[in-house]
Scaffold this motif. Structure first.
Motif, PDB file in Angstrom:
ATOM      1  N   GLY A  18       0.809  -1.209   0.000  1.00  0.00           N
ATOM      2  CA  GLY A  18       0.000   0.000   0.000  1.00  0.00           C
ATOM      3  C   GLY A  18       0.840   1.256   0.000  1.00  0.00           C
ATOM      4  N   GLY A  19       0.256   2.313   0.527  1.00  0.00           N
ATOM      5  CA  GLY A  19       0.929   3.593   0.598  1.00  0.00           C
ATOM      6  C   GLY A  19       0.265   4.632  -0.285  1.00  0.00           C
ATOM      7  N   MET A  20       1.015   5.690  -0.541  1.00  0.00           N
ATOM      8  CA  MET A  20       0.470   6.801  -1.317  1.00  0.00           C
ATOM      9  C   MET A  20       1.575   7.431  -2.147  1.00  0.00           C
ATOM     10  SD  MET A  20      -1.699   9.976   0.101  1.00  0.00           S
ATOM     11  CE  MET A  20      -2.300  11.229  -0.976  1.00  0.00           C
ATOM     12  N   THR A  21       1.305   7.601  -3.423  1.00  0.00           N
ATOM     13  CA  THR A  21       2.232   8.272  -4.344  1.00  0.00           C
ATOM     14  C   THR A  21       1.500   9.398  -5.074  1.00  0.00           C
ATOM     15  OG1 THR A  21       1.721   6.741  -6.129  1.00  0.00           O
ATOM     16  CG2 THR A  21       3.608   6.178  -4.736  1.00  0.00           C
ATOM     17  N   GLY A  22       0.749  10.194  -4.337  1.00  0.00           N
ATOM     18  CA  GLY A  22      -0.161  11.171  -4.931  1.00  0.00           C
ATOM     19  C   GLY A  22      -1.572  10.632  -4.875  1.00  0.00           C
ATOM     20  N   THR A  23      -1.733   9.351  -5.158  1.00  0.00           N
ATOM     21  CA  THR A  23      -2.986   8.619  -4.961  1.00  0.00           C
ATOM     22  C   THR A  23      -2.672   7.373  -4.143  1.00  0.00           C
ATOM     23  OG1 THR A  23      -2.710   7.320  -6.983  1.00  0.00           O
ATOM     24  CG2 THR A  23      -3.944   9.371  -7.176  1.00  0.00           C
ATOM     25  N   VAL A  24      -3.689   6.781  -3.531  1.00  0.00           N
ATOM     26  CA  VAL A  24      -3.512   5.557  -2.749  1.00  0.00           C
ATOM     27  C   VAL A  24      -3.161   4.423  -3.708  1.00  0.00           C
ATOM     28  CG1 VAL A  24      -4.701   3.888  -1.277  1.00  0.00           C
ATOM     29  CG2 VAL A  24      -5.035   6.327  -0.900  1.00  0.00           C
ATOM     30  N   VAL A  25      -2.186   3.585  -3.326  1.00  0.00           N
ATOM     31  CA  VAL A  25      -1.753   2.485  -4.175  1.00  0.00           C
ATOM     32  C   VAL A  25      -2.031   1.135  -3.515  1.00  0.00           C
ATOM     33  CG1 VAL A  25       0.005   3.856  -5.351  1.00  0.00           C
ATOM     34  CG2 VAL A  25       0.626   2.557  -3.325  1.00  0.00           C
ATOM     35  N   ASN A  26      -2.069   0.080  -4.332  1.00  0.00           N
ATOM     36  CA  ASN A  26      -2.337  -1.263  -3.826  1.00  0.00           C
ATOM     37  C   ASN A  26      -1.142  -2.197  -3.973  1.00  0.00           C
ATOM     38  OD1 ASN A  26      -2.305  -1.691  -6.563  1.00  0.00           O
ATOM     39  ND2 ASN A  26      -4.290  -2.707  -6.668  1.00  0.00           N
ATOM     40  N   THR A  27       0.006  -1.687  -4.312  1.00  0.00           N
ATOM     41  CA  THR A  27       1.191  -2.471  -4.647  1.00  0.00           C
ATOM     42  C   THR A  27       1.772  -3.219  -3.449  1.00  0.00           C
ATOM     43  OG1 THR A  27       1.710  -0.765  -6.264  1.00  0.00           O
ATOM     44  CG2 THR A  27       3.461  -2.319  -5.737  1.00  0.00           C
ATOM     45  N   ILE A  28       2.153  -4.482  -3.667  1.00  0.00           N
ATOM     46  CA  ILE A  28       2.963  -5.255  -2.730  1.00  0.00           C
ATOM     47  C   ILE A  28       4.340  -5.395  -3.368  1.00  0.00           C
ATOM     48  CG2 ILE A  28       3.280  -7.450  -1.524  1.00  0.00           C
ATOM     49  CD1 ILE A  28       0.211  -7.896  -1.894  1.00  0.00           C
ATOM     50  N   GLN A  29       5.382  -4.964  -2.660  1.00  0.00           N
ATOM     51  CA  GLN A  29       6.749  -5.052  -3.152  1.00  0.00           C
ATOM     52  C   GLN A  29       7.573  -5.913  -2.206  1.00  0.00           C
ATOM     53  OE1 GLN A  29       8.523  -1.274  -4.711  1.00  0.00           O
ATOM     54  NE2 GLN A  29       6.769  -0.378  -3.645  1.00  0.00           N
ATOM     55  N   LYS A  30       8.608  -6.570  -2.758  1.00  0.00           N
ATOM     56  CA  LYS A  30       9.533  -7.317  -1.902  1.00  0.00           C
ATOM     57  C   LYS A  30      10.963  -7.052  -2.319  1.00  0.00           C
ATOM     58  CE  LYS A  30       9.997 -11.878  -4.087  1.00  0.00           C
ATOM     59  NZ  LYS A  30       9.723 -13.311  -3.952  1.00  0.00           N
ATOM     60  N   PHE A  31      11.868  -7.183  -1.339  1.00  0.00           N
ATOM     61  CA  PHE A  31      13.298  -7.070  -1.595  1.00  0.00           C
ATOM     62  C   PHE A  31      14.021  -8.128  -0.766  1.00  0.00           C
ATOM     63  CE2 PHE A  31      12.145  -4.144   1.776  1.00  0.00           C
ATOM     64  CZ  PHE A  31      13.088  -4.381   2.762  1.00  0.00           C
ATOM     65  N   PRO A  32      15.123  -8.670  -1.291  1.00  0.00           N
ATOM     66  CA  PRO A  32      15.820  -9.760  -0.600  1.00  0.00           C
ATOM     67  C   PRO A  32      16.697  -9.252   0.546  1.00  0.00           C
ATOM     68  CG  PRO A  32      16.945  -9.249  -2.633  1.00  0.00           C
ATOM     69  CD  PRO A  32      15.712  -8.388  -2.594  1.00  0.00           C
ATOM     70  N   PHE A  33      16.838 -10.095   1.571  1.00  0.00           N
ATOM     71  CA  PHE A  33      17.751  -9.778   2.669  1.00  0.00           C
ATOM     72  C   PHE A  33      19.185 -10.216   2.360  1.00  0.00           C
ATOM     73  CE2 PHE A  33      13.945 -10.225   5.742  1.00  0.00           C
ATOM     74  CZ  PHE A  33      13.672  -8.873   5.676  1.00  0.00           C
ATOM     75  N   VAL A  34      19.383 -11.188   1.463  1.00  0.00           N
ATOM     76  CA  VAL A  34      20.717 -11.749   1.214  1.00  0.00           C
ATOM     77  C   VAL A  34      21.582 -10.892   0.298  1.00  0.00           C
ATOM     78  CG1 VAL A  34      20.016 -14.129   1.667  1.00  0.00           C
ATOM     79  CG2 VAL A  34      19.890 -13.238  -0.650  1.00  0.00           C
ATOM     80  N   SER A  35      20.986  -9.947  -0.419  1.00  0.00           N
ATOM     81  CA  SER A  35      21.773  -9.078  -1.293  1.00  0.00           C
ATOM     82  C   SER A  35      21.170  -7.683  -1.295  1.00  0.00           C
ATOM     83  CB  SER A  35      21.805  -9.635  -2.717  1.00  0.00           C
ATOM     84  OG  SER A  35      20.507  -9.635  -3.270  1.00  0.00           O
ATOM     85  N   ASP A  36      21.994  -6.723  -1.606  1.00  0.00           N
ATOM     86  CA  ASP A  36      21.527  -5.353  -1.726  1.00  0.00           C
ATOM     87  C   ASP A  36      20.980  -5.152  -3.132  1.00  0.00           C
ATOM     88  OD1 ASP A  36      22.447  -4.958   0.834  1.00  0.00           O
ATOM     89  OD2 ASP A  36      24.330  -4.030   0.198  1.00  0.00           O
ATOM     90  N   SER A  37      19.654  -5.014  -3.240  1.00  0.00           N
ATOM     91  CA  SER A  37      19.050  -4.822  -4.552  1.00  0.00           C
ATOM     92  C   SER A  37      17.714  -4.109  -4.409  1.00  0.00           C
ATOM     93  CB  SER A  37      18.878  -6.155  -5.282  1.00  0.00           C
ATOM     94  OG  SER A  37      18.040  -7.013  -4.555  1.00  0.00           O
TER      95      SER A  37
END
Length: 153
Positions: A18-37
């Motif tokens: 979720g969150g807000m980027t000017g409008t409310v968003v529904n996005t689910i994002q993921k990032f790995p713990f084993v590497s910086d990316s």
């Protein structure tokens, strides 16, 4: 950038929802713990919103409560950690509220405090990870509050 989003964690990845980027968003994002990316978009919430609480079981991430344009909500969304997929609506909080804190035990998710104008809540809600169901009111904070931090076991 995205602001007022919610966080969850598996053993291998960090998530935002979720969150807000000017409008409310529904996005689910993921990032790995084993590497910086960078994070990647892996799905959508059942209901896009900002200012919700995040909880994490061993196998799923949860987003509870929050704000959609014009109203606060009591929705509990759940998405799997094992695959990239959209979230599903699995229950409701006992009260409609935004800006609560989220906590996790090994067995349950908790949503505490929050706000629904003009009320600031002291309620602690609990929902089980083992089954999809509504949250129940299990206690009260020592004082009503919102915009606080959450914890995980």
């Amino acid at each position: 950038g995205n602001r007022t989003l919610t966080g969850q964690s598996s053993t291998a990845h960090g998530y935002t929802s979720g969150g807000m980027t000017g409008t409310v968003v529904n996005t689910i994002q993921k990032f790995p713990f084993v590497s910086d990316s960078n994070a990647t978009d892996v799905g959508d919430l059942f209901q896009g919103r900002r200012e919700g609480a995040g909880q994490s079981s061993d196998v799923s991430g949860y987003t509870s409560g929050g704000y959609i344009p014009g109203d606060n909500v009591n929705t509990i969304d759940k998405f799997p950690f094992a695959s990239d997929a959209n979230a599903t609506d699995v229950g409701d909080l006992s009260e409609i509220r935004t800006k609560p804190a989220g906590q996790s035990s090994t067995a349950s998710g908790y949503t505490s405090g929050g706000y629904n104008s003009p009320t600031i809540f002291d309620r602690i809600d609990k929902f089980p990870f083992a089954s999809d169901s509504n949250a129940t009111d299990v206690g009260n904070l020592t004082m009503a509050r919102f915009l606080t931090a959450g914890q995980q076991y």
